[in-house]
Motif scaffolding. Structure first.
Motif, PDB file in Angstrom:
ATOM      1  N   GLY A 118     -10.632   9.551  22.306  1.00  0.00           N
ATOM      2  CA  GLY A 118     -10.516   9.956  20.910  1.00  0.00           C
ATOM      3  C   GLY A 118     -10.055  11.382  20.738  1.00  0.00           C
ATOM      4  N   ASN A 147      -3.917   0.136  16.224  1.00  0.00           N
ATOM      5  CA  ASN A 147      -5.355  -0.041  16.408  1.00  0.00           C
ATOM      6  C   ASN A 147      -5.567  -0.576  17.827  1.00  0.00           C
ATOM      7  N   GLY A 415      -6.686   9.660   9.299  1.00  0.00           N
ATOM      8  CA  GLY A 415      -7.431   9.049  10.388  1.00  0.00           C
ATOM      9  C   GLY A 415      -7.344   9.801  11.693  1.00  0.00           C
ATOM     10  N   THR A 457     -12.698   1.028  17.889  1.00  0.00           N
ATOM     11  CA  THR A 457     -12.124   1.215  16.558  1.00  0.00           C
ATOM     12  C   THR A 457     -11.275   2.479  16.550  1.00  0.00           C
ATOM     13  N   GLY A 458     -10.563   2.690  15.457  1.00  0.00           N
ATOM     14  CA  GLY A 458      -9.720   3.873  15.349  1.00  0.00           C
ATOM     15  C   GLY A 458      -8.313   3.603  15.837  1.00  0.00           C
ATOM     16  N   TRP A 459      -7.563   4.681  16.041  1.00  0.00           N
ATOM     17  CA  TRP A 459      -6.150   4.563  16.405  1.00  0.00           C
ATOM     18  C   TRP A 459      -5.896   5.033  17.825  1.00  0.00           C
TER      19      TRP A 459
END
Length: 536
Positions: A118, A147, A415, A457-459
């Motif tokens: 992340g 994603n 995001g 989750t997230g990008w």
């Protein structure tokens, strides 16, 4: 860091190189900026537009150009240094399978993208945007995000303009990435071309018969070509004069990356034939592993290559490839690409104004850039120029010169974590220093993505030079066989062990290794690397 408000109305003086036509230069003039557009232009001695009477113009003492527009770059890879290409290749599939390429390019990038906890995605997008801005690039190709399941894709929205995001309706979106399922279907592919304002497509990259076959695949059994005015063929190194004639009949365009072509193949696109056919030609640096560090550097490569092979391109024509031509290809020429009242204020100010205006830009180095604006907002420049323009930002040094760079934007991708360039540099340097550890995590994550069991989750970063992820820039249209490209899981499982790599420097002036590697590249014609290095 709080967003820099920037003056609503402000002005710049200097030599104005409009790029509207060769010789259309105001030796001493003022550009008046209101909000995101150019409100007016006046030679010295002429009155300011209404509302600007009290505005004190910033005296740049330099030359002002349209911001540079790049139509070919794999931005995500620009944290990697120049790869010493081991041999000349015939087509792209050959170098993609070279052992040193896997350990220098695809392996490290897979580790960065797939083992990301992340922290690396925000670091990467910050760093590669900075690499563009410090060299005067205001528009490039987008950074693709996905994603973790790979079912949703989008482009990162930051300070830099992205061709694939645009700003509809003024700046229509370009298309570039399509899934293989579309590429296998000629009719579907042709329909997408017809519906696009601009379609950026890697085309016949290489110099052998296999590379040429990708162009022939654009023609169906009935003899119809999937070539439209929207098509901008990237590379086109395998094409011959008759092929460029076919492209010209359908009003297609060409994007040229001379240094990358020569590094990989020892040969570049026959742009002289493309020009003779009447094709519009734009320029792109490709990426840092096998190309110029930035578009400003690729201008130098184009000049040297034109002189070496006797291509006959003037300095004005070369600068056009990074300004007015790409704007026209994107269908943005009504708003960008030249300096004129009513257009968006994407501007590049370079130190000095005494010599030929076009050769001056080509010869300029990163440390010569005074100011870069996007949509009227000062984004990067010398500390003095940025402060005079009412801008703030993060401090950095280019060579021995103090600079400020501003990434803040109200519509920046929410995001993605907002971090400083200094923090981005620290994170990326640390990650590239432990690639062996990251590689182990990336293999596990690759298997989870491929099997559909990933739960994060997230990008994440979606790499447009890898296959099987539905964002690749190189669709494999069938031609005398099946589409090519390795399975992502197989590539990860058979990966060569990775070793630490040094983060590529933002600029050539701060990177002695770049010129050392360039002059040792085996595929460049004699004297070409030395001629490019002489600019620095």
């Amino acid at each position: 860091m709080s967003p820099a408000a920037g003056p609503k109305r402000w002005a710049l003086t200097g030599r104005i190189v409009t790029m509207a036509a060769e010789g259309d230069v105001i030796e001493n003039g003022t550009i008046f900026i209101e909000d995101n557009r150019i409100a007016g232009i006046a030679p010295k001695g002429q009155p300011a537009p209404a509302g600007f009477e009290a505005v004190q113009a910033i005296k740049t003492g330099g030359s002002i150009y349209p911001g540079l527009i790049e139509l070919h770059n794999h931005l995500s890879y620009n944290i990697l240094p120049l790869w010493r290409v081991p041999q000349a290749f015939g087509n792209r599939d050959q170098w993609q399978n070279a052992k040193s390429y896997k350990t220098s390019v695809t392996g490290p990038m897979s580790a960065i993208a797939l083992a990301d906890d992340g922290s690396l995605l925000p670091a990467l997008v910050r760093y590669v945007e900075a690499k563009c801005l410090v060299a005067g690039t205001t528009t490039s190709q987008g950074i693709t995000l996905s994603n973790w399941s790979g079912t949703i894709h989008k482009y990162y929205k930051g300070a830099l303009r992205a061709a694939e995001i645009g700003s509809p309706p003024d700046l229509p979106r370009a298309h570039s990435k399509i899934p293989d399922i579309d590429a296998k279907d000629w009719a579907k592919f042709n329909k997408e071309l017809k519906s696009s304002a601009c379609f950026l497509l890697h085309l016949s990259e290489g110099i052998d018969t296999k590379a040429h076959s990708h162009f022939l695949a654009l023609r169906n059994a009935a003899g119809d070509w999937a070539i439209e005015p929207s098509l901008a063929g990237i590379h086109c190194t395998a094409l011959e004069a008759t092929d460029f004639g076919t492209m010209a009949q359908h009003q297609a365009k060409v994007v040229w990356s001379p240094l990358s072509n020569l590094l990989l193949y020892g040969k570049t696109t026959d742009v002289a034939a493309a020009r003779t056919a009447g094709l519009t030609i734009a320029l792109g640096s490709d990426w840092s592993p096998s190309g110029s560090k930035n578009l400003l550097g690729e201008l130098k490569a184009a000049k040297v290559v034109s002189a070496h092979f006797g291509l006959g391109f003037s300095d004005y024509e070369i600068v056009s490839m990074a300004t007015r031509n790409p704007a026209a290809i994107l269908k943005w020429d009504g708003k960008l690409g030249t300096i004129a009242a009513g257009k968006f204020a994407d501007l590049l100010v370079v130190k000095g104004s005494a010599d030929d205006p076009y050769g001056h830009l080509i010869g300029s180095r990163e440390q010569d850039i005074v100011l870069v604006t996007i949509g009227g907002r000062p984004r990067y420049g010398t500390k003095k120029a940025m402060q005079q323009a009412g801008a703030s930002g993060e401090a950095l040094d280019i060579g021995s010169s103090a600079r400020l760079i501003d990434f803040t934007s109200p519509d920046q991708d929410p995001g993605i974590e907002k971090i400083s360039l200094a923090e981005a540099t620290t994170r990326l340097s640390a990650a590239l220093g432990k690639l062996g550890t990251l590689q182990q995590h990336s293999v596990t994550m690759t298997a989870a993505i491929a099997s559909g069991t990933v739960s994060r989750t997230g990008w994440r970063l979606a790499l447009d030079e890898q296959f099987g992820n539905n964002v690749e820039l190189r669709p494999r249209l069938d031609y005398n066989g099946s589409p090519t490209g390795p399975d992502l899981r197989a590539v990860a499982a058979a990966a060569e062990p990775l070793h630490p790599i040094k983060l590529d420097a933002l600029t050539v002036v701060d990177d002695r290794a770049f010129l050392e590697t360039l002059t040792s590249e085996p595929n460049l014609p004699q004297g070409l690397a030395t001629a490019i290095a002489a600019f620095y």
